[in-house]
Design a protein around this motif. Structure first.
Motif, PDB file in Angstrom:
ATOM      1  N   ASP A 145       0.887  -1.169   0.000  1.00 27.84           N
ATOM      2  CA  ASP A 145       0.000   0.000   0.000  1.00 27.84           C
ATOM      3  C   ASP A 145       0.920   1.213   0.000  1.00 27.84           C
ATOM      4  O   ASP A 145       1.483   1.567   1.033  1.00 27.84           O
ATOM      5  N   TYR A 192     -10.619   7.489   6.281  1.00 27.82           N
ATOM      6  CA  TYR A 192      -9.696   6.427   6.689  1.00 27.82           C
ATOM      7  C   TYR A 192     -10.412   5.075   6.790  1.00 27.82           C
ATOM      8  O   TYR A 192     -10.037   4.098   6.145  1.00 27.82           O
ATOM      9  N   VAL A 207       3.250  -8.104   4.814  1.00 25.29           N
ATOM     10  CA  VAL A 207       3.394  -6.759   4.266  1.00 25.29           C
ATOM     11  C   VAL A 207       4.845  -6.342   4.419  1.00 25.29           C
ATOM     12  O   VAL A 207       5.567  -6.874   5.259  1.00 25.29           O
ATOM     13  N   PHE A 263       5.158  -0.849   5.256  1.00 25.73           N
ATOM     14  CA  PHE A 263       3.700  -0.791   5.061  1.00 25.73           C
ATOM     15  C   PHE A 263       3.084   0.128   6.123  1.00 25.73           C
ATOM     16  O   PHE A 263       3.481   0.096   7.279  1.00 25.73           O
ATOM     17  N   PRO A 264       2.071   0.931   5.762  1.00 25.72           N
ATOM     18  CA  PRO A 264       1.523   1.891   6.729  1.00 25.72           C
ATOM     19  C   PRO A 264       0.898   1.212   7.953  1.00 25.72           C
ATOM     20  O   PRO A 264       0.034   0.339   7.826  1.00 25.72           O
ATOM     21  N   THR A 265       1.320   1.649   9.132  1.00 28.22           N
ATOM     22  CA  THR A 265       0.771   1.097  10.378  1.00 28.22           C
ATOM     23  C   THR A 265      -0.738   1.316  10.461  1.00 28.22           C
ATOM     24  O   THR A 265      -1.477   0.447  10.935  1.00 28.22           O
ATOM     25  N   GLY A 266      -1.205   2.466   9.999  1.00 27.50           N
ATOM     26  CA  GLY A 266      -2.646   2.729  10.040  1.00 27.50           C
ATOM     27  C   GLY A 266      -3.420   1.707   9.233  1.00 27.50           C
ATOM     28  O   GLY A 266      -4.484   1.238   9.650  1.00 27.50           O
ATOM     29  N   THR A 267      -2.897   1.337   8.081  1.00 27.69           N
ATOM     30  CA  THR A 267      -3.565   0.336   7.248  1.00 27.69           C
ATOM     31  C   THR A 267      -3.474  -1.038   7.902  1.00 27.69           C
ATOM     32  O   THR A 267      -4.463  -1.785   7.939  1.00 27.69           O
ATOM     33  N   ALA A 268      -2.287  -1.384   8.415  1.00 21.51           N
ATOM     34  CA  ALA A 268      -2.109  -2.703   9.051  1.00 21.51           C
ATOM     35  C   ALA A 268      -3.057  -2.863  10.238  1.00 21.51           C
ATOM     36  O   ALA A 268      -3.782  -3.858  10.346  1.00 21.51           O
ATOM     37  N   ASP A 269      -3.079  -1.861  11.113  1.00 18.09           N
ATOM     38  CA  ASP A 269      -3.927  -1.966  12.304  1.00 18.09           C
ATOM     39  C   ASP A 269      -5.408  -1.948  11.919  1.00 18.09           C
ATOM     40  O   ASP A 269      -6.230  -2.636  12.523  1.00 18.09           O
ATOM     41  N   ARG A 316      -6.310  -5.335  10.637  1.00 12.31           N
ATOM     42  CA  ARG A 316      -6.380  -6.259  11.778  1.00 12.31           C
ATOM     43  C   ARG A 316      -7.749  -6.135  12.464  1.00 12.31           C
ATOM     44  O   ARG A 316      -8.357  -7.137  12.832  1.00 12.31           O
ATOM     45  N   VAL A 351      -2.109  -9.690   9.766  1.00 14.87           N
ATOM     46  CA  VAL A 351      -1.082  -8.911   9.067  1.00 14.87           C
ATOM     47  C   VAL A 351       0.258  -9.102   9.758  1.00 14.87           C
ATOM     48  O   VAL A 351       0.383  -8.822  10.952  1.00 14.87           O
ATOM     49  N   ALA A 369       4.380  -8.135   9.385  1.00 16.66           N
ATOM     50  CA  ALA A 369       5.408  -7.385   8.662  1.00 16.66           C
ATOM     51  C   ALA A 369       6.559  -8.313   8.304  1.00 16.66           C
ATOM     52  O   ALA A 369       7.009  -9.105   9.138  1.00 16.66           O
TER      53      ALA A 369
END
Lengths: 395, 395
Positions: free
Chosen positions: B25, B93, B114, B118-124, B127, B133, B135
């Motif tokens: 992403d 978001y 990922v 990878f963006p933490t906001g997207t990963a969290d 989840r 997810v 890393a």
């Protein structure tokens, strides 16, 4: 940066959420980090905002420059937290995580917010080390960045001066070209989008600016707002030129679009130009502090719809007409907050925004006119000083 | 990209870890995504590698171009997963997260790896939506990218041709300058780093290449390998010119350094030039498939230490001598895998690397010589065709 940036909203968020700090882990291409730290570097570095300070963690190669150039309250180098030893013992990734955890501990930081785009590998690694990491998905630094200091407005103005020189160079090429068999010809060879783009880029370079892309699009190419354009430029067709340079030293961007036609593009194209100009004027007229970006966008759509063209407001699925939003913020990024679109919130003094309506149809071509302005209490100041007119001149 | 890229190691990792997919992403500045998708765009988009396909998720604006240009097996637009409705209901978001979760579900993907960045906001966010997810911190795509296909080598070669033209333009300016009061003078004004840099940039533009930075550093400036250089160029001092352009269409980079001096820089500087050249030749000589980057670096350090200068191998804290590593991979990024450094692993056929020893001391100046080569089974092919010599010529 001459004025210190105001991180009060960020610190208020930390206080409200009872967090110790806000951490950015990115390289110089991340404008949030550049803004907060007053520093940029090609390789990754870290910026920690605590309740009372801004603290940088950089490699030894960047240490001297970060100390002299950055706006941070403290600068540490990786070796101060035994990076090389940790890397030798734990490997590159885990060594860096442990170094960063030691840096945070040294600043008494156990709980952090991070930007949406903060690296997941770093977030998860720090969590393993016992740090509480929460992604902040509102874009709080982008919101702070939306309001420019007077110093920032001056940097944007300086880039826009370079932009005007580049636009003038492009307009002169088009205005002074010969027309042979319906095609523009310069120095005996067909004048192409690529040749005009080169002229723009060279002019910007001489003014200390660079750019990733430029749009010089003619005919049907110009009906696709994302098409950069290529090939020969035709007489009697609209040529859209959209230039968005960035100053190489300061990083601040400019943005401007003009549309030209050598010879008569036909009645319909001329009408579209006039309607676009009217919409652009209506957009400018609507701007003042307290008005929403959505209202400015509506003012632009009103003009275009009243003239009989579609907008994404009148038909969300239209492929022709006004098929993008009215504008966007410009600063360290070419596209940033605030939005001048259906979702645009209240404009505030110091917001720097583009106003750029256009009307598109592959059968007719494209038209777009764009200025860059700064919002004031009772209106706006135009940061763009460039004539609006369809007929190119060499003046 | 003409040859399809070989994602076998990535798919083997998915199989081994029993994961459904690998998700990127990012925007077009992320070379991993550009490599895997064969596509680039200014705004963020998503690339999903499953066990049997590559799937893109893009905005409506990029949909047509992604379909025609990308190397993906399928391209979806955000609206196919009700992005606009989700955004209206849940905000920007959360709307995007739910859209992405729907895209993953549509491809039967519940568990993903990922990249580290990878963006933490997207990963969290994913989840929260029930996606597992993890890393991937080994840089698996960077490892794949290290080995170039023949098509990629040709793109790098093409960029290096442009680089040679730019170096020639710079060398010609220096060789043809007048010397007045110890300073180089061109067209009646002092020749500066900035003027030479401009000449390099304009030459690259005319060859379809751009660059973020260039180094034209003289005297003490050149003793700091990260100093871009500024101000007047002096006669009798070493001028280090390091150019690392990227082709604007393909994204592939080049890299080359030469050191020139107008007039005699003195015996010690000339000796350093000769030792650097010897070290560069020893480095090239050491390269072949199966040899480690560390061994190549050692061969370079041997020459420099034998001549009596420090290296980071002989003294990790030295500020003078050979104070960086021997080289790095070059491809879609100017700095990428593999490393030609103390941590450099085995070189493989198709690795494109720089060999760039240098010797630095603020009291004497800096010297660096750099070529770009591709590793072969029994040696290397030099992708650089540019004379090595301290005296600038106008040829």
């Amino acid at each position: 940066m001459d004025d210190p940036v105001d991180l009060t909203p960020l610190r208020a968020m930390l206080e409200q959420r009872d967090l110790d700090g806000y951490l950015i882990d990115a390289d110089g291409s991340n404008s949030d980090q550049r803004y907060v730290s007053g520093f940029t570097a090609p390789d990754p570095y870290q910026t920690l905002v605590t309740r009372d300070g801004v603290h940088l963690l950089v490699s030894g190669l960047e240490f001297g420059r970060a100390q002299s150039d950055s706006a941070a309250d403290s600068v540490s180098r990786l070796s101060a937290y035994d990076y090389h030893e940790r890397r030798a013992e734990h490997g590159r990734y885990e060594g860096m995580i442990r170094t960063l955890a030691a840096f945070l501990a040294d600043h008494n930081v156990d709980t952090i917010a991070v930007p949406q785009e903060f690296p997941t590998g770093t977030a998860d690694g720090l969590r393993e080390q016992g740090v509480t990491v929460t992604a902040e998905t509102e874009g709080i630094v982008q919101k702070i960045r939306a309001t420019k200091t007077p110093w920032e407005v001056n940097q944007i103005r300086a880039t826009q001066r370079a932009n005007e020189a580049a636009m003038a160079a492009a307009e002169t090429l088009i205005a002074s070209a010969d027309v042979e068999d319906g095609v523009l010809v310069h120095d005996g060879t067909p004048l192409t989008s690529e040749r005009v783009t080169e002229e723009i880029e060279i002019t910007l370079l001489r003014h200390g600016c660079g750019l990733d892309e430029t749009i010089v699009a003619c005919g049907a190419d110009a009906a696709d707002p994302h098409n950069r354009g290529s090939g020969e430029l035709a007489a009697g067709e609209c040529i859209v030129i959209d230039i968005f340079p960035q100053d190489k030293e300061t990083g601040y961007a400019g943005d401007m679009t003009r549309t030209f036609s050598r010879g008569d593009p036909g009645e319909e194209a001329r009408r579209r130009y006039d309607v676009t100009k009217e919409a652009y004027e209506a957009g400018l007229e609507a701007v003042e502090a307290g008005v929403t970006g959505a209202a400015v966008h509506d003012a632009v759509c009103d003009v275009i719809e009243d003239a009989g063209y579609e907008t994404l407001r009148s038909d969300p699925d239209t492929d022709t007409g006004f098929i993008h939003s009215t504008g966007h913020g410009v600063g360290l990024d070419v596209h940033e907050e605030p939005r001048v679109s259906p979702s645009g919130g209240e404009l505030e003094p110091g917001h720097v925004i583009s106003i750029e309506p256009g009307i598109y149809d592959p059968a007719v071509g494209g038209v777009r006119i764009e200025d860059l302005i700064v919002v004031t209490e009772d209106g706006y100041e135009n940061l763009t000083d460039y004539r609006v007119g369809l007929d190119p001149t060499t003046e």
